[in-house]
Motif scaffolding. Structure first.
Motif, PDB file in Angstrom:
ATOM      1  N   PHE A  59       0.836  -1.208   0.000  1.00 18.70           N
ATOM      2  CA  PHE A  59       0.000   0.000   0.000  1.00 18.70           C
ATOM      3  C   PHE A  59       0.868   1.255   0.000  1.00 18.70           C
ATOM      4  O   PHE A  59       2.046   1.243   0.389  1.00 18.70           O
ATOM      5  CB  PHE A  59      -0.972  -0.005   1.188  1.00 18.70           C
ATOM      6  N   LEU A  60       0.244   2.346  -0.435  1.00 18.96           N
ATOM      7  CA  LEU A  60       0.892   3.654  -0.449  1.00 18.96           C
ATOM      8  C   LEU A  60       0.375   4.493   0.709  1.00 18.96           C
ATOM      9  O   LEU A  60      -0.823   4.521   0.988  1.00 18.96           O
ATOM     10  CB  LEU A  60       0.627   4.379  -1.770  1.00 18.96           C
ATOM     11  N   HIS A  61       1.294   5.177   1.367  1.00 16.81           N
ATOM     12  CA  HIS A  61       0.961   6.015   2.510  1.00 16.81           C
ATOM     13  C   HIS A  61       1.334   7.458   2.186  1.00 16.81           C
ATOM     14  O   HIS A  61       2.494   7.772   1.926  1.00 16.81           O
ATOM     15  CB  HIS A  61       1.724   5.516   3.750  1.00 16.81           C
ATOM     16  N   THR A  62       0.332   8.347   2.198  1.00 20.24           N
ATOM     17  CA  THR A  62       0.556   9.763   1.950  1.00 20.24           C
ATOM     18  C   THR A  62      -0.262  10.565   2.953  1.00 20.24           C
ATOM     19  O   THR A  62      -1.167  10.035   3.608  1.00 20.24           O
ATOM     20  CB  THR A  62       0.172  10.134   0.497  1.00 20.24           C
ATOM     21  N   SER A  63       0.031  11.851   3.073  1.00 25.20           N
ATOM     22  CA  SER A  63      -0.724  12.691   4.010  1.00 25.20           C
ATOM     23  C   SER A  63      -0.469  14.155   3.702  1.00 25.20           C
ATOM     24  O   SER A  63       0.374  14.510   2.879  1.00 25.20           O
ATOM     25  CB  SER A  63      -0.314  12.390   5.465  1.00 25.20           C
ATOM     26  N   ASP A  64      -1.235  15.016   4.396  1.00 23.64           N
ATOM     27  CA  ASP A  64      -1.004  16.464   4.400  1.00 23.64           C
ATOM     28  C   ASP A  64      -0.939  17.046   2.994  1.00 23.64           C
ATOM     29  O   ASP A  64       0.017  17.716   2.620  1.00 23.64           O
ATOM     30  CB  ASP A  64       0.271  16.790   5.192  1.00 23.64           C
ATOM     31  N   TRP A  65      -2.010  16.811   2.229  1.00 21.65           N
ATOM     32  CA  TRP A  65      -2.103  17.413   0.893  1.00 21.65           C
ATOM     33  C   TRP A  65      -2.401  18.900   0.996  1.00 21.65           C
ATOM     34  O   TRP A  65      -1.951  19.677   0.176  1.00 21.65           O
ATOM     35  CB  TRP A  65      -3.194  16.706   0.083  1.00 21.65           C
ATOM     36  N   HIS A  66      -3.177  19.298   1.978  1.00 23.64           N
ATOM     37  CA  HIS A  66      -3.519  20.717   2.199  1.00 23.64           C
ATOM     38  C   HIS A  66      -4.044  21.376   0.917  1.00 23.64           C
ATOM     39  O   HIS A  66      -3.607  22.474   0.535  1.00 23.64           O
ATOM     40  CB  HIS A  66      -2.315  21.488   2.742  1.00 23.64           C
ATOM     41  N   LEU A  67      -4.974  20.719   0.271  1.00 24.65           N
ATOM     42  CA  LEU A  67      -5.542  21.268  -0.958  1.00 24.65           C
ATOM     43  C   LEU A  67      -6.251  22.590  -0.656  1.00 24.65           C
ATOM     44  O   LEU A  67      -6.981  22.700   0.327  1.00 24.65           O
ATOM     45  CB  LEU A  67      -6.520  20.268  -1.579  1.00 24.65           C
ATOM     46  N   GLY A  68      -6.026  23.578  -1.513  1.00 24.95           N
ATOM     47  CA  GLY A  68      -6.570  24.905  -1.303  1.00 24.95           C
ATOM     48  C   GLY A  68      -5.631  25.838  -0.569  1.00 24.95           C
ATOM     49  O   GLY A  68      -6.002  26.960  -0.224  1.00 24.95           O
ATOM     50  N   ARG A  69      -4.402  25.413  -0.358  1.00 24.53           N
ATOM     51  CA  ARG A  69      -3.422  26.220   0.378  1.00 24.53           C
ATOM     52  C   ARG A  69      -3.069  27.496  -0.392  1.00 24.53           C
ATOM     53  O   ARG A  69      -2.933  27.490  -1.613  1.00 24.53           O
ATOM     54  CB  ARG A  69      -2.151  25.402   0.601  1.00 24.53           C
ATOM     55  N   ILE A  70      -2.922  28.593   0.356  1.00 23.66           N
ATOM     56  CA  ILE A  70      -2.415  29.856  -0.184  1.00 23.66           C
ATOM     57  C   ILE A  70      -1.076  30.129   0.493  1.00 23.66           C
ATOM     58  O   ILE A  70      -0.981  30.147   1.727  1.00 23.66           O
ATOM     59  CB  ILE A  70      -3.397  31.013   0.069  1.00 23.66           C
TER      60      ILE A  70
END
Length: 384
Positions: free
Chosen positions: A3-14
Motif C-alpha cells: 500500500f501507499l501512505h501519503t498525508s497532508d495534501w492541504h488542498l486549497g493552500r495559499i
C-alpha cells in the motif's frame, strides 16, 4: 499487503498570497502515475486533505478528480482520515455510500470503532483509522472521562479499536498526531492551545506499521515502522531543505514491513537564496529554476532602491525578502553628524547616494534646489 501512505495534501493552500492548486495538481498527477506503476492494493491518506475546514471550489474539484481516478479507473481501495485542518463532518459526508465503492472516509469520531479489513494472499490486514479528534470529543463520543489530553485520548481510541481485532493479526494504524521527538515546521498548526498536543510513540507498539500525518517532514519517530511521509508540497520556507514523498509499504506474511520513500518532483520548488544583490541579479542563471518560489536573503548592508521589484523582474516568484545585514537606521546617512542638524538638501543628497551609489551631479543639485524652493514657498503661503 502492498500500500501507499501519503498525508497532508492541504488542498486549497495559499502560500504568501499564491494559490497552490496548480502546483498541487502537478504533484498529484505524479502520484497517480506512481499508483499506476506500483500497483498497490490500498492507498492510505493520513489527514489534512484540505487546508481549511471550508475549502475553495477548485480544491474540492481536484480531490474529486483524484479520488475518482483511484476508485473508478484503478479500482484501488482508499482509506482517508480527517486531520486537524479538515472539517470532519464535511470530509465524511456520504461515507457509508462511498465505502461500497472502496472509498473509506473517516470524518467525525463515532462511538464505535470501525476498522477496514483488506485481504491479500496471506489473509486479512486490519487498517485502524484513528481520525483526528479533540480530547473533549473522545470523552463525549467514547464515554471515557479520563481522556483529558491528546495522549490519553489517542490511547483510548487505540484500545477501543484493538478490541475488534483478533490476536496475532496484521494491523496498520492510521493517525493524525504529533509524536514526541518529531521534527516540526512553521506551517503546521498546533494541535493543542495551552497544553501539550504531543503523544508517545509507545501508543503504536501493537501495530505492524503506523501511517502518520501532521508533521510535514518525511521522518520516522520512535521506530522504523512509525512514519510520516511528509506533506505533498513545501508549505513554508522552513521546509526548504525537507524531502517530501510517498511511502510505499509492503507487509509480508508475518507482518514485517519493508518501506520505500519515493520523492516527488514539484513544478516549482520552494527555496532560500542568500547573497549580495548584484551577485544574485547578475548571476541569475546559476541559481537554478527562476520560476521557483523564493525567499531571498540579501547580505548587503546599504539600502537598495526597490530591491524586491528588481528581483522579481528576474525571479518572478520572489515571495519574501529579508535584510538581516542592513545597517541600522542611525547609520544610513553615512555621516557622524546628527541628522536633525542637516539641511533638507544634505539629507536628500545622502539618501540619493545611498540608493544609487552615486552623488548628485550639478544639474541634479540645481533641480533639487528648485523643488525645495517650491515646497517651501507653498508651505509659507499656506501658513500665511
Amino acid at each position: 499487503m502492498r500500500f501507499l501512505h501519503t498525508s497532508d495534501w492541504h488542498l486549497g493552500r495559499i502560500f504568501h498570497g499564491v494559490h497552490l492548486t496548480e502546483d498541487q495538481a502537478y504533484l498529484l498527477d505524479q502520484f497517480l502515475a506512481l499508483v499506476r506503476d506500483s500497483k498497490p492494493q490500498a492507498i492510505v491518506i493520513a489527514g489534512d486533505v484540505y487546508d481549511r475546514a471550508v475549502p475553495p471550489t477548485e480544491a474540492v474539484e481536484l480531490l474529486n478528480e483524484v479520488l475518482s481516478r483511484l476508485i473508478l479507473d484503478y479500482r484501488i481501495p482508499v482509506i482517508v482520515i480527517a486531520g486537524n485542518h479538515d472539517s470532519p463532518e464535511r470530509l465524511g459526508f456520504g461515507n457509508k455510500l462511498l465505502a461500497r465503492q472502496g472509498l473509506h472516509v473517516f470524518g467525525p469520531l463515532t462511538g464505535k470503532a470501525s476498522n477496514v479489513i483488506l485481504e491479500d494472499e496471506y489473509g486479512p490486514v486490519y487498517f485502524v483509522p484513528l481520525t483526528y479528534a479533540e480530547p473533549s470529543v473522545v470523552r463525549e463520543r467514547l464515554q471515557e472521562p479520563e481522556a483529558l489530553d491528546h495522549e490519553h485520548a489517542l490511547n483510548i481510541m487505540v484500545r477501543h479499536a484493538l478490541q475488534q481485532i483478533p490476536e496475532a493479526q496484521r494491523k496498520v494504524a492510521i493517525a493524525h498526531a504529533f509524536i514526541s521527538g518529531g521534527s516540526v515546521s512553521e506551517s503546521e498548526r498546533p494541535l493543542s492551545v495551552g497544553g501539550s498536543g504531543a503523544v508517545s510513540a509507545e501508543i503504536f507498539k501493537p501495530f505492524n506499521y503506523t501511517a502518520l500525518g501532521h508533521l510535514h517532514n518525511s521522518q520516522k519517530v520512535g521506530s522504523d515502522v512509525i512514519r510520516y511521509p511528509g506533506s505533498l508540497f513545501k508549505y513554508s520556507f522552513s521546509e526548504a531543505n525537507q524531502i517530501k514523498g510517498i511511502n510505499l509499504v509492503e507487509l509480508n506474511s508475518q507482518g514485517q514491513a519493508h518501506i520505500e520513500s519515493i520523492a516527488m518532483s514539484p513544478r516549482r520548488d520552494v527555496r532560500i537564496l542568500e547573497g549580495y544583490f548584484r551577485q544574485i541579479l547578475e548571476g541569475a542563471d546559476s541559481f537554478g529554476n527562476r520560476d521557483d518560489y523564493l525567499q531571498i536573503v540579501l547580505k548587503d548592508t546599504d539600502p537598495i532602491l526597490d530591491p524586491i521589484g528588481q528581483l522579481r523582474a528576474v525571479f518572478p516568484n520572489v515571495l519574501a525578502l529579508e535584510r538581516p545585514y542592513i545597517t541600522n537606521a542611525s547609520n544610513l546617512l553615512g555621516l557622524d553628524a546628527d541628522h536633525r542638524k542637516l539641511t533638507e538638501k544634505e539629507l536628500f543628497a545622502s539618501f540619493f547616494e545611498q540608493m544609487t551609489g552615486q552623488a548628485l551631479n550639478t544639474d541634479q543639485e540645481n533641480e533639487l534646489v528648485k523643488v525645495l524652493d517650491e515646497v517651501f514657498r507653498d508651505a509659507r503661503e499656506v501658513s500665511a
